[in-house]
Structures are given as C-alpha cells and as structure tokens.
Design an enzyme around this catalytic site. Structure first.
Site, PDB file in Angstrom:
ATOM      1  N   ALA A 183     -12.578  15.869  35.591  1.00 18.16           N
ATOM      2  CA  ALA A 183     -12.779  15.940  37.041  1.00 18.16           C
ATOM      3  C   ALA A 183     -11.397  15.924  37.683  1.00 18.16           C
ATOM      4  O   ALA A 183     -10.671  14.932  37.593  1.00 18.16           O
ATOM      5  CB  ALA A 183     -13.610  14.757  37.512  1.00 18.16           C
ATOM      6  N   GLY A 230      -8.742   8.799  43.358  1.00 18.06           N
ATOM      7  CA  GLY A 230      -9.325   9.118  42.055  1.00 18.06           C
ATOM      8  C   GLY A 230     -10.803   9.385  42.155  1.00 18.06           C
ATOM      9  O   GLY A 230     -11.333   9.590  43.250  1.00 18.06           O
ATOM     10  N   ASN A 231     -11.460   9.431  41.008  1.00 17.44           N
ATOM     11  CA  ASN A 231     -12.908   9.681  40.985  1.00 17.44           C
ATOM     12  C   ASN A 231     -13.534   8.862  39.859  1.00 17.44           C
ATOM     13  O   ASN A 231     -12.835   8.195  39.106  1.00 17.44           O
ATOM     14  CB  ASN A 231     -13.178  11.180  40.834  1.00 17.44           C
ATOM     15  CG  ASN A 231     -12.599  11.723  39.554  1.00 17.44           C
ATOM     16  OD1 ASN A 231     -13.066  11.425  38.464  1.00 17.44           O
ATOM     17  ND2 ASN A 231     -11.534  12.519  39.667  1.00 17.44           N
ATOM     18  N   HIS A 232     -14.853   8.928  39.767  1.00 17.56           N
ATOM     19  CA  HIS A 232     -15.598   8.053  38.857  1.00 17.56           C
ATOM     20  C   HIS A 232     -15.797   8.621  37.462  1.00 17.56           C
ATOM     21  O   HIS A 232     -16.582   8.072  36.697  1.00 17.56           O
ATOM     22  CB  HIS A 232     -16.974   7.734  39.455  1.00 17.56           C
ATOM     23  CG  HIS A 232     -16.923   6.799  40.620  1.00 17.56           C
ATOM     24  ND1 HIS A 232     -16.494   5.503  40.513  1.00 17.56           N
ATOM     25  CD2 HIS A 232     -17.229   6.986  41.923  1.00 17.56           C
ATOM     26  CE1 HIS A 232     -16.559   4.917  41.701  1.00 17.56           C
ATOM     27  NE2 HIS A 232     -16.990   5.814  42.578  1.00 17.56           N
ATOM     28  N   SER A 233     -15.144   9.719  37.112  1.00 12.69           N
ATOM     29  CA  SER A 233     -15.387  10.303  35.795  1.00 12.69           C
ATOM     30  C   SER A 233     -14.986   9.323  34.682  1.00 12.69           C
ATOM     31  O   SER A 233     -13.862   8.823  34.656  1.00 12.69           O
ATOM     32  CB  SER A 233     -14.594  11.603  35.648  1.00 12.69           C
ATOM     33  OG  SER A 233     -14.826  12.141  34.369  1.00 12.69           O
TER      34      SER A 233
END
Ligand code: CTP
Ligand code: CA
Length: 227
Positions: A100, A33-36
């Site tokens: 994102a 995943g990502n930090h959005s």
C-alpha cells in the site's frame, strides 16, 4: 495438501513482491501511513518460494517474521520503495505490487521534532508520490522484455468497474481487486478478491486464507509466463 504445495512451476523464475505500507515522514518521530499489515505480500513471497521461485520481498514497515528462503529488502517511504522496485525488477519474470503506497508525502520533513507553539498548527503541505506500478510498466516497455506485472487494488462501491478502469490506467497484466469496508482485508487473516486481466478475464477467488489467494495469483502468473 494446500493448492500449489506440491508444485514447482516457478522453478527457475525470479519474482519480486512488495509488501506492507509506506510511511512518509513529517518529522523525525511522525509519519503519514496506512494500516497495511504486509500479510498478503508475505503470503505471496512464501507461496512463490514454495513453488520454486527465486524471491525478492521488498517490505515497507512490516512487523512479521522473515519468511524463510526469501531475500528481504526493507524500505520505509514510497520514494525508497520506488527505487528498490526499479532496481529489483530488472531481469525478473514477475513483479507483484501488493504494498500500500501512500499517494502523497509531506513536501518537507522537519529536521527537528515539531513542537506545539500555542498558535494554530501549521498545515502539512503534500506532494504526490511517484506511481511505482505505472513506472514498472514503463520500464518493461523501454526494455521490450517479457515480464508479468501484477497490481492490487482495494475498492468500494462499483468494485469491478473501478478495477477495470484502474487496470487500464496502470497498464499492468493483472489487478487483484479487493472489496473493502466493514473490516475486510486490512489486517485480517482471510481475503476475497477478483483478479482482472488485461485480456478481459475476471477470476473470482472466494474468501479464504491469504495463502490461497496468493497461490491463485501465482497460477494466473504462471499461465502468462513465456515458455
Ligand atoms: N501503487 C503504486 N504507486 C503509487 C500508488 C499505488 O505502485 N504511488 C500501486 C499499488 O501498490 C497497487 C496499485 O498501484 O498495486 C493500485 O493502488 P491504488 O492505491 O489502488 O491506486 P491509485 O492509482 O493510487 O488510485 P487511488 O486514487 O484509487 O488510490
Ligand atoms: Ca492510492
């Protein structure tokens, strides 16, 4: 009053906004995943609703309060987001991809939780996800409809040159380019950006609340909507 707060220049318009960040399953409990945070997308949805739009917000893994007066569709992975956007985009006046999207996903998601075996861990093989934004542009072209399509990009180094190249590659109308690095943009309250247009325009938006950036983006969308 904040910019846009008294306007109803999106009344009678339908807009679709994606927000958050996709999660690509590795096994039932783990993901890439990502930090959005989803804050910019939620601000876009709220400001569009305040300006009179019929808003659909496609949210990927966002833990923020549901915005009032907005239809919310929840997704997790890039493939789910792609399907939701292709469905929701039909008949919309504007589509904004602020989510994102993970560029890659594991080729397979294990049915059971992966256990330590004592040996070296197996590598995770990845495959590229569909380019949702480019897909939206292709769908619009197939239908010969008028629709304003907006992308977001976080760039380092030569931010504007990278943004111009990305705008051309994606084929969207506007690209909101954020400079990242040094704790900017992701998870913060304030956002600064340059909005590049396919007409060659560049509009600098000074550092400020994500709501203000959202209103400026809608200003630029409104300029491009057919009467
Ligand atoms: N995007 C998308 N589908 C993807 C990847 C990105 O729709 N598979 C959208 C994002 O939502 C964003 C825009 O494309 O609006 C730009 O995302 P970005 O990650 O900057 O673009 P990429 O084409 O993935 O390029 P890069 O290699 O720089 O990550
Ligand atoms: Ca990417």
């Amino acid at each position: 009053l904040r910019r846009g707060a008294t306007r109803s220049d999106l009344a009678g318009r339908r807009v679709v906004v994606s927000a958050g960040g996709t999660r690509e399953a590795i096994d039932p409990v783990r993901f890439l995943g990502n930090h959005s945070s989803g804050r910019q997308g939620y601000a876009l949805a709220r400001t569009a609703a305040a300006r009179g739009a019929d808003v659909t917000l496609v949210a990927a893994n966002v833990s923020l309060p549901d915005p009032a007066g907005v239809r919310l569709v929840r997704v997790e992975s890039a493939v789910e987001l792609a399907e939701a956007m292709e469905t929701e985009r039909a008949g919309a006046d504007a589509v904004v991809m602020s989510a994102a999207v993970a560029d890659f996903r594991p080729v397979t998601s294990a049915a059971s939780k992966i256990k330590k075996s004592g040996d070296a861990p197996a590598p995770i093989e990845l495959v590229e996800n569909p380019d949702i934004l480019a897909g939206l542009v292709a769908s619009r072209a197939r239908e010969h409809t008028e629709q304003t399509i907006v992308g977001f990009a976080a760039e380092t180094d030569d931010v504007i040159a990278n943004g111009r190249a990305k705008l051309a590659r994606k084929g969207c109308d506007l690209l909101v380019v954020n400079q990242v690095g040094g704790g900017r943009a992701f998870g913060t309250e304030d956002n600064q950006a340059t909005v590049l247009g396919s007409d060659g325009s560049a509009v600098d938006i000074p550092t400020g609340p994500k709501e203000d950036l959202a209103d400026r983006v809608w200003d630029l969308v409104v300029e491009r909507l057919p009467g």
